[in-house]
Design an enzyme around this catalytic site. Sequence first.
Site, PDB file in Angstrom:
ATOM      1  N   CYS A 231       4.502   4.898 -11.817  1.00 41.07           N
ATOM      2  CA  CYS A 231       5.745   4.719 -12.570  1.00 41.07           C
ATOM      3  C   CYS A 231       5.828   3.315 -13.159  1.00 41.07           C
ATOM      4  O   CYS A 231       6.184   2.358 -12.455  1.00 41.07           O
ATOM      5  CB  CYS A 231       6.944   4.992 -11.654  1.00 41.07           C
TER       6      CYS A 231
ATOM      7  N   CYS B 253       9.334   1.759 -13.117  1.00 41.99           N
ATOM      8  CA  CYS B 253       9.772   1.247 -11.817  1.00 41.99           C
ATOM      9  C   CYS B 253       9.047  -0.053 -11.471  1.00 41.99           C
ATOM     10  O   CYS B 253       9.667  -1.006 -11.006  1.00 41.99           O
ATOM     11  CB  CYS B 253       9.468   2.255 -10.697  1.00 41.99           C
ATOM     12  N   ASP B 254       7.735  -0.079 -11.664  1.00 39.67           N
ATOM     13  CA  ASP B 254       6.938  -1.168 -11.093  1.00 39.67           C
ATOM     14  C   ASP B 254       6.327  -2.127 -12.118  1.00 39.67           C
ATOM     15  O   ASP B 254       5.802  -3.173 -11.728  1.00 39.67           O
ATOM     16  CB  ASP B 254       5.805  -0.563 -10.238  1.00 39.67           C
TER      17      ASP B 254
END
Length: 311
Positions: A135, A138-139
């Site tokens: 992701c 997200c990261d």
Amino acid sequence: MEKVYDVLILGAGPAGLTAGLYAGRSGLSAGILEQGQDGGQIANTMAVENYPGQCLDGESGTSLAARMAAQAEQFGAARIQDTIQAAELQGQIKRLTGLQGEYLARAVIIATGASPRPIGCKNEAEFVGKGLSYCATCDGPLFRNRAVYVVGGGDAAVEEAVYLAKFAREVTVIHRRDRLRAAKSIQERAFQHPRIRFLWDTVVEAVDGDGVLSAMTVRNTKTGERRSIAASPADGLFGLFGYVGLLPNTALFQGVLNLENGYLVTDGRMKTNLPGVFAAGDVRAKSLRQVVTATADGAIAAVEAEKYLHG
Ligand code: NAP
């Protein structure tokens, strides 16, 4: 007495939320079951550029999903947070058993979507969350000014490589062939980007590091040559993002519903092989997996569920 919904919808991605909207609007008592966050895969996408009308500045996949959820709720769809572990779908009353309780309905729409496929390299599970991710939204920001690698050559890999280039010092797309599968418009953006480069005909065989991801072995698929890639000593780690396709979330339905390559088989009316059981979105065997086709499936499934319930 236990509540019996007219229709229970499994999954709150674009397909499930649209099914909830249509079911609610047609006066059915509808419940949308979700185990995590709303939006399914678009919750992990910074921008959805190809959903008609979705061209507002600052819009993300998450905000589109939030508006879809609010609209479904506005028309009466109930929201239930639970992880369903068993589904009895054969009888007239369908029973879904979750960690928190049991849910009954006369019809079920399965919109459980699909999840990222693992890269398939040695030590993969050990480094998830320690440099290896599926992701970028997200990261990605964790890798500001660091080197990042993206595995895959489809729409997701190339689109997310462009997104990661906002943060990373350099982004390398590792693809097993010498040609991308991604749509041309997405490819062009990556080819023109000054900080994106490509490692063609290459697969990742193993990942390694002392607590965090700092090394990997890659193999050239044409020559068979192996080499190591290591993080620069100043960085101490690098990011590796896997975008090698999807696995449909159909484990609950194996042996009960017809599957094709793991995806649920439906007809054009979203009907599965069981009466009163419909499927919509990425979980369904079909040719184009996009938000626009997921929402269309959700609408059709809800309308067909209503017809099924009212004869
Ligand atoms: P995908 O289209 O199935 O592409 C997967 C990519 O990973 C392919 O390039 C494939 O290589 C590669 N691959 C597969 N298994 C591999 C392995 N074991 N090792 C290394 N590489 C491997 O998957 P996706 O990009 O996740 O997209 C999924 C669906 O969502 C697609 O229908 C896509 O169109 C859609 N999507 C659309 C958008 C958009 O429209 N903006 C954005 C994201 C996703 P080969 O090319 O050699 O097969």
